[in-house]
Design an enzyme around this catalytic site. Structure first.
Site, PDB file in Angstrom:
ATOM      1  N   LEU B  73       0.808  -1.233   0.000  1.00 38.19           N
ATOM      2  CA  LEU B  73       0.000   0.000   0.000  1.00 38.19           C
ATOM      3  C   LEU B  73       0.835   1.276   0.000  1.00 38.19           C
ATOM      4  CD1 LEU B  73      -2.902  -0.888   2.492  1.00 38.19           C
ATOM      5  CD2 LEU B  73      -2.931  -1.012   0.001  1.00 38.19           C
ATOM      6  N   CYS B 130      -6.587  -6.184   1.329  1.00 37.24           N
ATOM      7  CA  CYS B 130      -5.181  -6.222   0.918  1.00 37.24           C
ATOM      8  C   CYS B 130      -4.448  -7.290   1.714  1.00 37.24           C
ATOM      9  CB  CYS B 130      -4.494  -4.869   1.117  1.00 37.24           C
ATOM     10  SG  CYS B 130      -2.756  -4.958   0.652  1.00 37.24           S
ATOM     11  N   ILE B 191     -12.789  -9.766  -7.335  1.00 43.32           N
ATOM     12  CA  ILE B 191     -12.074 -10.068  -6.106  1.00 43.32           C
ATOM     13  C   ILE B 191     -10.736  -9.311  -6.034  1.00 43.32           C
ATOM     14  CG2 ILE B 191     -13.022 -12.385  -5.820  1.00 43.32           C
ATOM     15  CD1 ILE B 191     -10.555 -13.528  -7.201  1.00 43.32           C
TER      16      ILE B 191
END
Lengths: 247, 303
Positions: B73, B130, B191
């Site tokens: 991230l 995540c 997904i």
């Protein structure tokens, strides 16, 4: 940067597992020394980032080592076949420099992008010293090519089977090369050794990449001085000033 | 001409093709290649309250038919995104979806509150899936009550529709989808990546510094199709399908499974013009199979 189908004009083995491929593609006209192309190899999900080793008018050359499945597949391709290419990508070595003497240091598969650089510095009338490092005699390539450009060229091999025994740093010591402006490309260990001794010049880095154009953040490196700053090896790099990035 | 437009909560899509979050940055690199206004929308890189550097390198590894990533991230933080990226994105005629991530529920609320008054952002996409961050992320996405809780908290403050991006790393995705729907979600995105791993044959050690990573690409398409198919029949909110799309035919398959639009991820790396090529092909493919609009194909597999 553009995406196009390039045509293979030549494929030849020039040293142990090392291949030279000449590709005809329009993007050759935009290329600068140090940049790379991202090549699609059929049957593989991600592209292969490969540095550009020389640039001609309508063609360019890559020199690569067939070490993984993808590059082995690439090595089986022959003249006349086409390749999907994106390029040129990334930063380049600066050509307008004040120094009259340049020391070029390359290790193994890090050698290829330095050839075009040496060529262009020679065109500008610079004195170019070249130190190349390889594992053994069978891996050595481009020594003659650098010499033909008029560069003072020295080779080191780790096992001592050719040239100076040891690393490029040993070769530089042995031949008493005192030039302090360096352009380098090669394995991490080599770059670390260079950074300990030299402060002026540029180095090119390698990383596992995904997109190759700066979008995915797979190949970032922290800035050496500013903690919160980072650089994308594929976009701001692969060529950075010595001492710029943490690696 | 075949009608490929579709109206979804917050999103007036001229076509159903949206680059997936994390695979497109904030669009700047792709804008050098084509006009971003061609895209139905863009799911921009995840925003967290503070800047994040992400994981150590290597962050990616190739797999058969796909790739693993463990970026972690990396993003400049929501304030920098508002200051630098959103004003730039405003020039394009495309629907911006802000992907929101965090380590805890409060992070999601904070980011959404900051983005609420940004007119460029048309909808939120909560990344509760995540696999590459230690806290939050997938932790929130694998338990129905936690997924519902963060959705409820965000819905309380959000001024724009909230889409929730679900993890496939669960036993029963339908259960989580229903919990999120009950909590007020306006739509679902499914997904995210499947957790995977690769080992280096020389060292015997993991290739990724993070050890595990998220698998994406054509290798996961059939898993995504199955999950969209099961979920679409169990919920009443729209679904954006994601997973291994690399052609207009893949888009049609997702529409059949019950998706109303799609996100394209890894294919942007294989072919940076991938999204525009799919957009160009889509009307012809729909026509080839006898459809005059997207709507006719949506959910065809179970209708």
């Amino acid at each position: 940067m553009r995406e196009e189908k390039g045509t293979i004009r030549l494929q030849e083995c020039i040293a142990s597992d090392t291949y030279r491929m000449i590709i005809e593609a329009c993007c050759a006209e935009d290329m600068k020394p140090g940049q790379f192309v991202n090549i699609q190899v059929e049957g593989f999900s991600l592209r292969r980032p490969i540095s550009i080793s020389s640039i001609e008018e309508t063609t360019f050359t890559i020199v690569y080592k067939a070490v993984g499945e993808g590059t082995k597949k690439l090595a089986q391709m022959t003249a006349g076949q086409t390749l999907d290419i994106i390029g040129p990508l990334g930063s380049s070595y600066p050509l307008d420099i004040e120094e009259n003497d340049v020391l070029i240091i390359g290790g193994g598969v890090g050698v290829p992008p330095l050839y075009e650089l040496a060529k262009q510095y020679r065109h500008k009338g610079k004195n170019v010293y070249v130190a190349l490092g390889f594992q053994d005699k069978s891996s050595v390539f481009y020594e003659e090519e650098f010499r033909n450009l008029g560069c003072q060229t020295y080779v080191a091999t780790m096992d001592g089977s050719y040239g100076t025994k040891g690393t490029v740093m040993d070769a530089i010591r042995e031949h008493k090369i005192t030039c302090d402006f360096v352009c380098a490309c090669g394995p991490r260990m080599m770059l670390h050794a260079i950074e300990e001794r030299y402060t002026k010049g540029y180095m090119s880095f390698e990383a596992r990449m995904a997109c190759g154009i700066g979008a995915c953040m797979a190949c970032v490196a922290r800035d050496k001085k500013e903690a919160d700053m980072y650089h994308r090896i594929c976009k701001e790099g692969p060529v950075f000033p010595i001492g710029k990035v943490e690696y | 001409m075949t009608d490929v437009s579709i109206q979804l909560p917050g999103l007036h899509l001229k076509n159903p093709v949206i680059p997936a979050s994390g695979c497109f940055g904030f669009g700047r690199e792709f804008a050098e290649l084509y006009d971003l206004s061609l895209l139905g929308g863009i799911a921009i890189k995840s925003a967290t309250p503070q800047p994040r550097f992400g994981n150590e390198l290597p962050r990616v590894a190739e797999t058969y038919g796909g790739m693993l990533n463990a970026i972690g991230l990396q993003n400049p933080g929501v304030d920098a995104i508002i200051a630098r990226e959103l004003p730039w994105l405003a020039q394009f005629d495309t629907e911006i979806i802000a992907n929101v991530a965090g380590a805890c529920e409060e992070d999601y609320v904070e980011v959404v509150q900051k983005l609420n008054d940004q007119p460029v952002v048309k909808a939120f996409e909560l990344n509760i899936s995540c696999p590459n961050v230690k806290h939050g992320g997938i932790g929130l996405g694998t338990k129905p009550e936690l997924a519902a809780s963060v959705t409820r908290m965000v819905k309380k403050v959000a001024k724009k529709p909230v889409w929730v991006k679900l993890s496939p790393n669960v036993t029963n995705i339908v259960e989580i989808a229903k919990a999120v729907e009950d909590a007020g979600a306006d739509g679902l995105v499914l997904i995210n990546t499947l957790m995977g791993m690769r080992l280096d044959l020389k060292t015997g050690k993991p290739i990724l510094a993070n050890v595990t990573g998220g698998l994406s690409g054509p290798a996961i398409k059939s898993v995504a199709i199955r999950m969209v198919y099961q979920t679409a029949q169990a919920v009443h909110i729209p679904i954006i399908g994601v997973g291994g799309i690399s052609s207009a035919r893949d888009v049609l398959e997702f529409l059949y499974a019950g998706a109303s639009a799609v996100e394209v991820g890894m294919y942007n790396f294989v072919d940076p013009y991938g999204c525009v090529k799919i957009i160009k092909e889509l009307p012809m493919v729909l026509e080839e199979y006898g459809y005059s609009s997207l709507h006719e194909a949506i959910g065809r597999s179970y209708r």
